[in-house]
Design a protein around this motif. Sequence first.
Motif, PDB file in Angstrom:
ATOM      1  N   MET A  24      12.250   2.835   1.320  1.00 24.38           N
ATOM      2  CA  MET A  24      10.210   3.068   1.368  1.00 24.38           C
ATOM      3  C   MET A  24       9.541   2.589   1.565  1.00 24.38           C
ATOM      4  SD  MET A  24       9.145   6.905   0.001  1.00 24.38           S
ATOM      5  CE  MET A  24       7.277   7.614  -0.235  1.00 24.38           C
ATOM      6  N   ARG A  40      11.773  -5.817   1.417  1.00 23.19           N
ATOM      7  CA  ARG A  40      13.110  -5.278   0.053  1.00 23.19           C
ATOM      8  C   ARG A  40      13.485  -4.061   1.401  1.00 23.19           C
ATOM      9  NH1 ARG A  40      10.154  -2.920  -5.069  1.00 23.19           N
ATOM     10  NH2 ARG A  40       8.920  -1.619  -3.513  1.00 23.19           N
ATOM     11  N   ARG A  83       8.160  12.505   0.812  1.00 26.71           N
ATOM     12  CA  ARG A  83       8.497  12.215  -0.558  1.00 26.71           C
ATOM     13  C   ARG A  83       9.518  13.797  -0.573  1.00 26.71           C
ATOM     14  NH1 ARG A  83       5.933   9.165  -5.171  1.00 26.71           N
ATOM     15  NH2 ARG A  83       6.651  11.016  -6.093  1.00 26.71           N
ATOM     16  N   TYR A 141       2.289 -11.640 -15.218  1.00 25.82           N
ATOM     17  CA  TYR A 141       3.051 -12.190 -14.137  1.00 25.82           C
ATOM     18  C   TYR A 141       2.086 -12.408 -12.232  1.00 25.82           C
ATOM     19  CZ  TYR A 141       5.608  -9.091 -16.428  1.00 25.82           C
ATOM     20  OH  TYR A 141       6.903  -8.405 -17.534  1.00 25.82           O
ATOM     21  N   SER A 142       1.105 -12.849 -13.543  1.00 28.40           N
ATOM     22  CA  SER A 142      -0.061 -13.200 -11.766  1.00 28.40           C
ATOM     23  C   SER A 142      -0.544 -14.904 -12.014  1.00 28.40           C
ATOM     24  CB  SER A 142      -1.326 -12.477 -11.426  1.00 28.40           C
ATOM     25  OG  SER A 142      -1.581 -12.140 -11.960  1.00 28.40           O
ATOM     26  N   VAL A 188      14.379   4.590  -5.330  1.00 26.45           N
ATOM     27  CA  VAL A 188      15.250   4.769  -4.170  1.00 26.45           C
ATOM     28  C   VAL A 188      15.665   3.191  -4.321  1.00 26.45           C
ATOM     29  CG1 VAL A 188      13.770   4.196  -2.025  1.00 26.45           C
ATOM     30  CG2 VAL A 188      12.349   5.892  -3.271  1.00 26.45           C
ATOM     31  N   GLY A 204       1.674 -11.233  -7.905  1.00 29.98           N
ATOM     32  CA  GLY A 204       0.545 -11.522  -7.564  1.00 29.98           C
ATOM     33  C   GLY A 204       0.367 -13.077  -7.000  1.00 29.98           C
ATOM     34  N   ALA A 212      10.035   3.299  -7.110  1.00 25.50           N
ATOM     35  CA  ALA A 212      11.032   2.065  -5.500  1.00 25.50           C
ATOM     36  C   ALA A 212      12.329   2.191  -7.010  1.00 25.50           C
ATOM     37  CB  ALA A 212       9.175   1.171  -5.920  1.00 25.50           C
ATOM     38  N   PHE A 265       5.845   1.384   0.156  1.00 24.48           N
ATOM     39  CA  PHE A 265       5.019   2.564  -0.896  1.00 24.48           C
ATOM     40  C   PHE A 265       3.303   1.844  -0.625  1.00 24.48           C
ATOM     41  CE2 PHE A 265       8.144   2.564  -2.848  1.00 24.48           C
ATOM     42  CZ  PHE A 265       8.702   4.338  -3.419  1.00 24.48           C
ATOM     43  N   GLN A 266       1.918   3.015   0.085  1.00 28.72           N
ATOM     44  CA  GLN A 266       1.024   2.292   0.184  1.00 28.72           C
ATOM     45  C   GLN A 266       0.712   0.954  -0.760  1.00 28.72           C
ATOM     46  OE1 GLN A 266      -1.779   5.447  -0.255  1.00 28.72           O
ATOM     47  NE2 GLN A 266      -4.039   4.093   0.641  1.00 28.72           N
ATOM     48  N   THR A 267       0.975   1.117  -2.195  1.00 28.92           N
ATOM     49  CA  THR A 267       0.460  -0.097  -2.883  1.00 28.92           C
ATOM     50  C   THR A 267       1.266  -0.875  -3.144  1.00 28.92           C
ATOM     51  OG1 THR A 267       1.506   1.184  -4.641  1.00 28.92           O
ATOM     52  CG2 THR A 267      -0.485   1.581  -4.390  1.00 28.92           C
ATOM     53  N   ASP A 293       4.775   4.495  -9.180  1.00 26.31           N
ATOM     54  CA  ASP A 293       5.308   4.109  -7.764  1.00 26.31           C
ATOM     55  C   ASP A 293       6.312   2.971  -8.244  1.00 26.31           C
ATOM     56  OD1 ASP A 293       3.628   4.942  -5.544  1.00 26.31           O
ATOM     57  OD2 ASP A 293       2.860   3.664  -5.730  1.00 26.31           O
ATOM     58  N   LEU A 294       5.644   2.207  -8.907  1.00 26.57           N
ATOM     59  CA  LEU A 294       7.228   1.628  -9.785  1.00 26.57           C
ATOM     60  C   LEU A 294       8.169   1.759  -9.666  1.00 26.57           C
ATOM     61  CD1 LEU A 294       6.209  -1.613 -11.697  1.00 26.57           C
ATOM     62  CD2 LEU A 294       6.536  -1.331  -9.127  1.00 26.57           C
ATOM     63  N   ALA A 319       4.414  -1.506  -4.612  1.00 32.71           N
ATOM     64  CA  ALA A 319       4.969  -1.195  -5.275  1.00 32.71           C
ATOM     65  C   ALA A 319       6.540  -2.233  -5.852  1.00 32.71           C
ATOM     66  CB  ALA A 319       5.592   0.383  -5.251  1.00 32.71           C
ATOM     67  N   LEU A 320       6.011  -3.619  -5.888  1.00 31.43           N
ATOM     68  CA  LEU A 320       6.630  -4.477  -5.402  1.00 31.43           C
ATOM     69  C   LEU A 320       6.662  -4.920  -7.441  1.00 31.43           C
ATOM     70  CD1 LEU A 320       5.214  -6.947  -3.118  1.00 31.43           C
ATOM     71  CD2 LEU A 320       7.573  -5.776  -2.210  1.00 31.43           C
ATOM     72  N   TYR A 321       7.919  -5.377  -7.453  1.00 27.64           N
ATOM     73  CA  TYR A 321       8.232  -5.869  -9.312  1.00 27.64           C
ATOM     74  C   TYR A 321       7.752  -6.945  -9.454  1.00 27.64           C
ATOM     75  CZ  TYR A 321      11.579  -1.896  -8.008  1.00 27.64           C
ATOM     76  OH  TYR A 321      12.584  -0.951  -7.159  1.00 27.64           O
ATOM     77  N   PRO A 322       6.530  -6.532 -10.230  1.00 31.00           N
ATOM     78  CA  PRO A 322       5.632  -7.560 -10.582  1.00 31.00           C
ATOM     79  C   PRO A 322       6.378  -8.891 -11.554  1.00 31.00           C
ATOM     80  CG  PRO A 322       4.622  -6.129 -12.298  1.00 31.00           C
ATOM     81  CD  PRO A 322       5.781  -5.821 -11.091  1.00 31.00           C
ATOM     82  N   LYS A 367       5.583 -15.169  -7.107  1.00 33.29           N
ATOM     83  CA  LYS A 367       5.791 -13.489  -7.831  1.00 33.29           C
ATOM     84  C   LYS A 367       4.722 -12.413  -6.573  1.00 33.29           C
ATOM     85  CE  LYS A 367       7.915 -14.177 -11.591  1.00 33.29           C
ATOM     86  NZ  LYS A 367       7.764 -14.950 -13.344  1.00 33.29           N
TER      87      LYS A 367
END
Lengths: 298, 390
Positions: free
Chosen positions: B80, B165, B48, A297-298, A197, B151, A194, B82-84, A190-191, B86-89, B149
């Motif tokens: 888009m 975003r 998609r 990162y958490s 996009v 998390g 993303a 996303f379901q998850t 997914d990353l 998809a953020l950059y952690p 962040k």
Amino acid sequence: MTVPRPPRGTRELLSAGILAGPALLLLLATMLLPVLAVFVIAVTDWQFGAGHLSFVGLDNFVALFGDAVFRASITNTVLYVCLVVPATVGLGLALALLIESCGRLRAFYRAVHFLPYMATLAAMAVVWEALLHPTIGVVNRTLQGLGWPVANWLRDESTVLPTLAVIGIWQGLGFALVLFLAGLKAVPRDLYDAAEVDGADGTLDRLTVVTLPMLGPVTMFVVIVTALRAFEVFDTVRILTEGGPAHASEVLLHTLYVESFEYLRTGYGAAVTIVFLLIVMVLTLLQAKVMDRRVHYS
Amino acid sequence: MSAGVVLDRVSKRFGTESVLADVSLEIRDGEFLTLLGPSGCGKSTLLRIIAGLEAQDAGSVFIAGRRADRLRAKERDIAMVFQTYALYPHLTVAENMALPLKMRRMCLAQRLPGIGRLWPGRKAVARSIRDDVAATARALEIAHLMHRKPGQLSGGQRQRVAVGRAVVREPSVFLMDEPLSNLDAKLRVVMRAEIKQLHQRLGATILYVTHDQSEAMTLSDRVAVMHRGTLAQVGTPQAIYADPENLRVAEFVGSPMINTLSAIVASPSGVVLDGVALPLRTGLPAGGAVTLGLRPEAVSLAPAPGAGLLNGTVRLLEHMGAELLVHVALDGGETLTAKLDVARAGLVAVGRAVAIRPHLDQVLVFAADGRRLRCADHGGAVPASRGARA
């Protein structure tokens, strides 16, 4: 029951002691006591097999840092680590990215690169010796054929350490590679979607936005393990150079071995061990502390 | 700034398996359209393909009147969620939201870490990005989270950042892939309302993928029900509910599920269900099998057995607050769920015999192959306004 039961706190302490006891004893016998013994021996003049010893304080350490061989040994070890770690990590990552992107033959490449890590280095060292032989070795023959300068790789003070480093990199590369491949697998698809996009769809952007940051924890692990293994370099040195020529490839573990088991100066060897342990411990703590903050990162 | 999306006979197969077969659909400018279907029906793949993350095998995608087949995802003017999420952690909320703007407004040299700062003109671009991110964050009420962040955020906050975003870029089309499915039930209802408000505020075209019919029904201007890679029906939520084109759509939409009862055609203008003759016109010859679709609210309790009533025994009662769900085992062996006003709770008890009156004007008749039969006397052409919502 007429006997008064012991107070609750005491009973808990007792059962805790009984439960933890066996593990504690094992820990003492196999880990803590040997280390303690090393510390004790390091402040004596004990020689292996001798029936007497006397307390000499820090004399062993003073002698150590006055010893040119030991200083060369430390310098060489640090240099070796500085050569091996960046190259192993960098090449491992690059190879992992290439293999991951190629799709086919992935398992084959992975296995091939992992072979050196699985092979007994003692046996492999013999192969390297044959390859690097100054007159009949394949390396020099090839260089000669190409008209390039040759060297006596393992007998020349200026080339021996880099040559050993190349062997070290060759051996550790597969390990780093496999870890990086596993790390790449764990990056959420997914990353990448993303990022695509969001406009980060070039190779470099994908790398900097997603891949490298997500590989942070793996990279930290690879760096620490590779560094520790590099600090422990011994078998290639022992088999190929015995620290020579003129101590140009003398490294910490080799010094330790020679002092303890060839010269039987056990007290002195224990002092070397303590220095080695300290370096490894400081390195581990430093890396973990500095990098931990940046890769989780958490 | 918004635009419509047109799909023209889009097909996709993975290996030998056909995932999408000739899907044609027009999403109007500013419309909220939901792709609804069970998992594996191809709705996410379709999204998609529109996003440019997957290439279709055949057919074309037009975005804002422009053929987008050869455009890369970033050139399609879409965003888009996303379901998850998809953020950059490894990036803060602010950096996450700034990234799409950075990729668009800064050149490669300006984006470089460290030395990029020295590049001429970067400062002004960076300020414009910061301002835009801050404005979006204020609108979405996440301004206080900017330095955290992902998390460190709750699920709802992450979801909001993911929307942020997408919004910050002001794209023509929003694509949302089950954006609420990772939230707990309560938060899902809250975020559902926020997405609806967002759509009204932005006026943007939104394509929303979900398997949750309540999301589809409450959010959408139109719903496209998908089944096995094809569009089963496209229409307003009311039409999908009250006037389904086939049995599958009728079964998929509505909670509790529509009652489906097998009946035999007795004459072109009557069927027999459980031995009870019902005057429903099918136009089919006698002896044929049909399926009657009865929404739980399309039946009522009759005081006593009589002609045209279905007799059965109450098996289970479910109190839903204002409503009462009565599960009835019909004498003929079929089961039926009726939704009654809770005021009628005194009339039923488990084990008691009841007579059920089907509202013939709300009965949906389906042929054996699941196709809707619209020539029925009453069932056909039900006005959309009468359809109750799930």
